[in-house]
Enzyme design. Sequence first.
Site, PDB file in Angstrom:
ATOM      1  CB  ALA A 285      19.799 -53.471  67.710  1.00  0.00           C
TER       2      ALA A 285
ATOM      3  CE1 TYR B 195      30.611 -53.627  66.452  1.00  0.00           C
ATOM      4  CE2 TYR B 195      32.758 -54.577  66.935  1.00  0.00           C
ATOM      5  CZ  TYR B 195      31.381 -54.682  66.916  1.00  0.00           C
ATOM      6  OH  TYR B 195      30.773 -55.833  67.359  1.00  0.00           O
TER       7      TYR B 195
ATOM      8  CB  ILE C  92      43.228 -64.738  52.405  1.00  0.00           C
ATOM      9  CG1 ILE C  92      42.495 -66.080  52.510  1.00  0.00           C
ATOM     10  CG2 ILE C  92      44.000 -64.443  53.692  1.00  0.00           C
ATOM     11  CD1 ILE C  92      43.379 -67.282  52.815  1.00  0.00           C
TER      12      ILE C  92
HETATM   13  P1  NAD Z   1      23.786 -58.776  62.726  1.00  0.00           P
HETATM   14  O1  NAD Z   1      24.107 -57.629  61.822  1.00  0.00           O
HETATM   15  O2  NAD Z   1      23.311 -60.043  62.124  1.00  0.00           O
HETATM   16  O3  NAD Z   1      22.746 -58.323  63.829  1.00  0.00           O
HETATM   17  C1  NAD Z   1      22.512 -56.998  64.181  1.00  0.00           C
HETATM   18  C2  NAD Z   1      20.999 -56.780  64.103  1.00  0.00           C
HETATM   19  O4  NAD Z   1      20.716 -55.465  64.537  1.00  0.00           O
HETATM   20  C3  NAD Z   1      20.459 -56.898  62.682  1.00  0.00           C
HETATM   21  O5  NAD Z   1      19.302 -57.716  62.682  1.00  0.00           O
HETATM   22  C4  NAD Z   1      20.114 -55.468  62.292  1.00  0.00           C
HETATM   23  O6  NAD Z   1      19.038 -55.390  61.382  1.00  0.00           O
HETATM   24  C5  NAD Z   1      19.785 -54.875  63.648  1.00  0.00           C
HETATM   25  N1  NAD Z   1      19.973 -53.424  63.723  1.00  0.00           N
HETATM   26  C6  NAD Z   1      21.019 -52.700  63.276  1.00  0.00           C
HETATM   27  N2  NAD Z   1      20.833 -51.397  63.552  1.00  0.00           N
HETATM   28  C7  NAD Z   1      19.643 -51.292  64.175  1.00  0.00           C
HETATM   29  C8  NAD Z   1      18.897 -50.221  64.709  1.00  0.00           C
HETATM   30  N3  NAD Z   1      19.340 -48.966  64.635  1.00  0.00           N
HETATM   31  N4  NAD Z   1      17.700 -50.479  65.299  1.00  0.00           N
HETATM   32  C9  NAD Z   1      17.228 -51.752  65.367  1.00  0.00           C
HETATM   33  N5  NAD Z   1      17.894 -52.814  64.878  1.00  0.00           N
HETATM   34  C10 NAD Z   1      19.083 -52.592  64.297  1.00  0.00           C
HETATM   35  O7  NAD Z   1      25.104 -59.009  63.588  1.00  0.00           O
HETATM   36  P2  NAD Z   1      25.436 -60.126  64.677  1.00  0.00           P
HETATM   37  O8  NAD Z   1      26.723 -60.721  64.277  1.00  0.00           O
HETATM   38  O9  NAD Z   1      24.269 -60.994  64.950  1.00  0.00           O
HETATM   39  O10 NAD Z   1      25.736 -59.194  65.942  1.00  0.00           O
HETATM   40  C11 NAD Z   1      24.849 -59.092  67.048  1.00  0.00           C
HETATM   41  C12 NAD Z   1      25.536 -58.307  68.154  1.00  0.00           C
HETATM   42  O11 NAD Z   1      26.699 -58.991  68.598  1.00  0.00           O
HETATM   43  C13 NAD Z   1      26.016 -56.924  67.716  1.00  0.00           C
HETATM   44  O12 NAD Z   1      25.818 -56.027  68.792  1.00  0.00           O
HETATM   45  C14 NAD Z   1      27.481 -57.117  67.461  1.00  0.00           C
HETATM   46  O13 NAD Z   1      28.199 -55.919  67.611  1.00  0.00           O
HETATM   47  C15 NAD Z   1      27.814 -58.136  68.525  1.00  0.00           C
HETATM   48  N6  NAD Z   1      29.012 -58.922  68.237  1.00  0.00           N
HETATM   49  C16 NAD Z   1      29.042 -59.763  67.164  1.00  0.00           C
HETATM   50  C17 NAD Z   1      30.186 -60.513  66.915  1.00  0.00           C
HETATM   51  C18 NAD Z   1      30.277 -61.485  65.764  1.00  0.00           C
HETATM   52  O14 NAD Z   1      31.324 -62.093  65.586  1.00  0.00           O
HETATM   53  N7  NAD Z   1      29.238 -61.687  64.964  1.00  0.00           N
HETATM   54  C19 NAD Z   1      31.305 -60.376  67.746  1.00  0.00           C
HETATM   55  C20 NAD Z   1      31.244 -59.492  68.812  1.00  0.00           C
HETATM   56  C21 NAD Z   1      30.088 -58.788  69.054  1.00  0.00           C
END
Ligand code: NAD
Length: 306
Positions: A75, A143, A202
Amino acid sequence: MPNILVTGGAGFIGSHLVDALTQEGYKVVVVDNLSTGKVENLNRNVLFYQQSVEDEEMMERIFMLHKFDFVFHLAAQASVSVSVKEPAKDAKVNILGSLILLEKSVKYGVKKFIFSSTGGAIYGEGVPVPTSEATVPHPISPYGIAKRSVEMYLEFYKNEKNLNYVSLRYGNVYGPRQDPNGEAGVIAIFSSRMLKNEEVFIFGDGEYVRDYVYVKDVVRANLLALNQNVSGIYNIGTSIGTSVNELFKMLAQITNYQRQPTYAPPRKGDIRKSILDSSKARSELGWSVTTTLAEGLAETVEFFKA
Ligand code: NAD
């Protein structure tokens, strides 16, 4: 079977992780406030709490009730540009929310805390690529700063409170269920717009290079982090850099998109080049990439077609 908490389990990566865990027979509880996650992503075999990880009282109750063995913390406020505009909002979710979970994990005897960190936003500008974990992080966005802060807290909780952890620093994750309406997730955005024959933007000159890693490979890294007797920080990427211009061409070919891209001003907080060296994950976790970019893009486009 161990009890598992997945925060962010209704999100893009979290929902794929939950599917894999339930398939392996684990009992999974999801906490997600649905700020960017979606109910339709949610696996039907899990117990779901629509709650924020920032709500300490609720987290106390949930941890007390379920006595989790493992916590996967996904999250997050996951947008770099939102974090640049609203650093305090980002820190509230990404730092304070994580600290609440760490406190509860210690209090209720969690065996391992597996954190979703970033490889793309943590190392900063001008570092050698592919970048290894030995490189000192200099994040340039709130971030990235928040993710690095949590990693430092993880080390503190390990040393002072005996909480075992793994932090996985992902490259740019892509695949089915990624939100095509957000500002991040270039592959989801391009795929969805190209399939509708809409204008594709882009930002900058298109020569921003990223390490694109398929979501199923990221899920496998999480499962290995759970099952292997390891601790610490691991890069999860392909070691291959791809520019946005190259991505545009590959996706245009798959979707048969005939239009040219529209170039727009670059975005703040975006670094020029990010490619990860994942040899540590290979040797210690036994993780490797199984999906090539071409295969992953084809599967992603199929998802957006459907
Ligand atoms: P996403 O936004 O789809 O998933 C994040 C989830 O967290 C969502 O379902 C959202 O509703 C939930 N959320 C947000 N704030 C919240 C809170 N306060 N309490 C409870 N739930 C909450 O994003 P994602 O791409 O699936 O990312 C998942 C994780 O991976 C994150 O921690 C993100 O920082 C990390 N990450 C993602 C990427 C990428 O390329 N997508 C890269 C590096 C790291």
